[in-house]
Enzyme design. Sequence first.
Site, mmCIF file in Angstrom:
data_model
loop_
_atom_site.group_PDB
_atom_site.id
_atom_site.type_symbol
_atom_site.label_atom_id
_atom_site.label_comp_id
_atom_site.label_asym_id
_atom_site.label_seq_id
_atom_site.Cartn_x
_atom_site.Cartn_y
_atom_site.Cartn_z
ATOM 1 N N LYS A 107 0.840 -1.200 0.000
ATOM 2 C CA LYS A 107 0.000 0.000 0.000
ATOM 3 C C LYS A 107 0.876 1.252 0.000
ATOM 4 C CE LYS A 107 -3.568 2.318 2.656
ATOM 5 N NZ LYS A 107 -4.523 2.282 3.743
ATOM 6 N N GLU A 152 10.426 -4.842 4.630
ATOM 7 C CA GLU A 152 10.493 -6.249 4.228
ATOM 8 C C GLU A 152 10.211 -6.400 2.732
ATOM 9 O OE1 GLU A 152 8.807 -4.990 6.783
ATOM 10 O OE2 GLU A 152 8.692 -6.390 8.470
ATOM 11 N N GLY A 187 -5.058 -1.756 4.760
ATOM 12 C CA GLY A 187 -4.229 -2.886 4.325
ATOM 13 C C GLY A 187 -4.901 -4.230 4.537
ATOM 14 N N ARG A 188 -5.453 -4.448 5.734
ATOM 15 C CA ARG A 188 -6.033 -5.765 6.041
ATOM 16 C C ARG A 188 -7.408 -5.952 5.420
ATOM 17 N NH1 ARG A 188 -5.033 -2.557 10.143
ATOM 18 N NH2 ARG A 188 -6.727 -1.637 11.340
ATOM 19 N N GLU A 219 -5.326 -6.744 14.456
ATOM 20 C CA GLU A 219 -4.782 -5.434 14.072
ATOM 21 C C GLU A 219 -5.893 -4.377 14.082
ATOM 22 O OE1 GLU A 219 -1.080 -4.732 11.337
ATOM 23 O OE2 GLU A 219 -2.822 -4.389 10.073
ATOM 24 N N HIS A 250 -5.680 -33.472 17.533
ATOM 25 C CA HIS A 250 -4.573 -34.278 18.045
ATOM 26 C C HIS A 250 -3.500 -33.393 18.652
ATOM 27 C CE1 HIS A 250 -6.156 -38.010 16.364
ATOM 28 N NE2 HIS A 250 -6.685 -37.198 15.462
ATOM 29 N N LYS A 270 8.850 -0.982 14.600
ATOM 30 C CA LYS A 270 9.503 -0.592 13.342
ATOM 31 C C LYS A 270 10.530 0.497 13.604
ATOM 32 C CE LYS A 270 5.558 -1.097 10.214
ATOM 33 N NZ LYS A 270 4.712 -0.386 9.260
HETATM 34 O O1 F6P Z 1 2.737 -3.467 9.772
HETATM 35 C C1 F6P Z 1 1.408 -3.187 9.587
HETATM 36 C C2 F6P Z 1 1.022 -2.873 8.185
HETATM 37 O O2 F6P Z 1 0.945 -1.511 8.018
HETATM 38 C C3 F6P Z 1 -0.282 -3.549 7.837
HETATM 39 O O3 F6P Z 1 -1.372 -2.883 8.303
HETATM 40 C C4 F6P Z 1 -0.175 -3.655 6.368
HETATM 41 O O4 F6P Z 1 -1.103 -4.564 5.876
HETATM 42 C C5 F6P Z 1 1.256 -4.102 6.229
HETATM 43 O O5 F6P Z 1 1.926 -3.383 7.225
HETATM 44 C C6 F6P Z 1 1.887 -3.903 4.892
HETATM 45 O O6 F6P Z 1 1.925 -2.561 4.517
HETATM 46 P P1 F6P Z 1 2.163 -2.130 3.014
HETATM 47 O O7 F6P Z 1 1.071 -2.729 2.200
HETATM 48 O O8 F6P Z 1 2.125 -0.644 3.013
HETATM 49 O O9 F6P Z 1 3.494 -2.673 2.575
#
Ligand code: F6P
Length: 547
Positions: free
Chosen positions: A206, A212, A267-268, A353, A384, A512
Amino acid sequence: MPKLTDTPAWRALKAHLTTVRAQTMREMFRADPARFDKFSLQLGGLLLDYSKNLITGETRTLLLDLARQSKLDVWMARMFSGEKINTSEHRSVLHTALRAPRDAEIFVDGKNVVPDVHRVRDHMRSYTDAIRNGRLRGHTGKLLRDVVNIGIGGSALGPLMACEALKPYGHPEMRAHFVSNVDAADIAETLKQLDPETTLFIVSSKTFTTQETLANAHTARAWLVQHLGTEAAVANHFAAVSTNITATSEFGINHEHVFEFWDWVGGRYSLWSAIGLPIALYLGMDNFEQMLAGGHAMDKHFREAPLECNMPVMLGMLGVWYANFLDAGTHAILPYDQYLHRFPAYLQQLEMESNGKRADREGNTVDYATQVVIWGEPGTNGQHSFYQLIHQGTRLVPADFFAPINSHNPIGAHHAMLLSNCFAQTEALMLGKTADEARAELEAQGLRGAELEALLPYKLFPGNHPTNTLLYERLDPHMLGMLIALYEHKTFAQGVVWNINSFDQWGVEFGKQLAGKLLPELQGGHPVTSHDSSTNALINRCLSQGL
Ligand code: F6P
């Protein structure tokens, strides 16, 4: 405004607790043969059986009073109409607009957003059709058959869960891969399986600033260029999905392969947007649109059904009942559907979240519990493993069970066995086993006297454990869309009752920030003293051992 815990609806529920505690579900079922009819709901092939809950008709009335007192209907209208209810980020919350029909009108800052949604959807269709039918190919002319989504959190969990859930609808020659973790093992192990000539990377973010995702995207790009011998290959082998179009072009992604979405999509909640591109590539756009239609059907139900017949509202209010009045700290998600094996992980982000917060909409620290821990694994594997604790442990663990009536794989007796386990578990959790029943069983096995009495305590099951069962005809794209939207709206309803903003996520920022400070220290090679003794020692140990 009175404190939530001092309001009439809250107090009434508190007072009502003793009535509910005075009877067991076993007694309630015995006393009322129509209990299932009274406590179940149906919507387009989806049955929600919530009769195995610690509730009476009065509990439901009081829970719905609480929903009304919280002005759930007003909040719903605000969300659906595009009002900026995500106040801490000054944003509208319009994932529902992503599944609205082409002729709908939904305004943000005076602009109807629906035409933009459908413009991007049309772009997704032409792109995914071209990749699937081979009109768009890799740099060397080969078909692109391995799709690697590079993204994390909301930019990964939804597409991953949906591609797994809908595997029977996947393109027979295509494979969807997901790389999220900054741990190089994730990308390295994925790349090992791939042929660069047939691989398409989708960088999904987003913000397009997530550490990452950018680290993985750069590694993937270097791998591609190294193997295909030219930067020019990036044009055919990379696509991007983002709200940050400037950053995608800086990364060098061909603008024709960039898919936009908007800040009013959290995002979610974003798998319905172009973040769903891997789903559309793997399943085809028609199936993706079926999923959107399922989500839209649930939106209509949520907006229009009276509260007592409203599935998301019932699930949400039951969750409030257990979290706030019966002190449950967790909620298990137990799909008896292997295809839903990533659904618990998806719901973890969605619910935790969204509602894992302690400041209310006015900035006060709440004095009541909010989001419980969501966890789970597919049945029968969980049986199990951790079901022991649910049956005989000391904690209350409400759980949602999911099962398809029809299997995509009708092989032998597998499906009947699966369903028999699912229904047996919810029955056993509700009934429990009394001392008389356990004694009779042991006697039937030939045990008597002291030997029997010594074993008896271990054979007792208190029962009275609450469960919901979601039974559906078949897990197809439409049904998956309904299920996802059901939990989105459940989450929203709970956030409204708890008076929190379900759509920001400031809690993820602190770690972060600190990681940003720590990275140069780990790369600097010099022992550190600026942290607490634990953090200093951990860093220094890595430095002294060759990091
Ligand atoms: O770490 C939380 C977050 O902001 C989430 O809400 C989001 O889905 C994810 O990181 C990834 O963010 P982006 O889509 O901006 O890379």
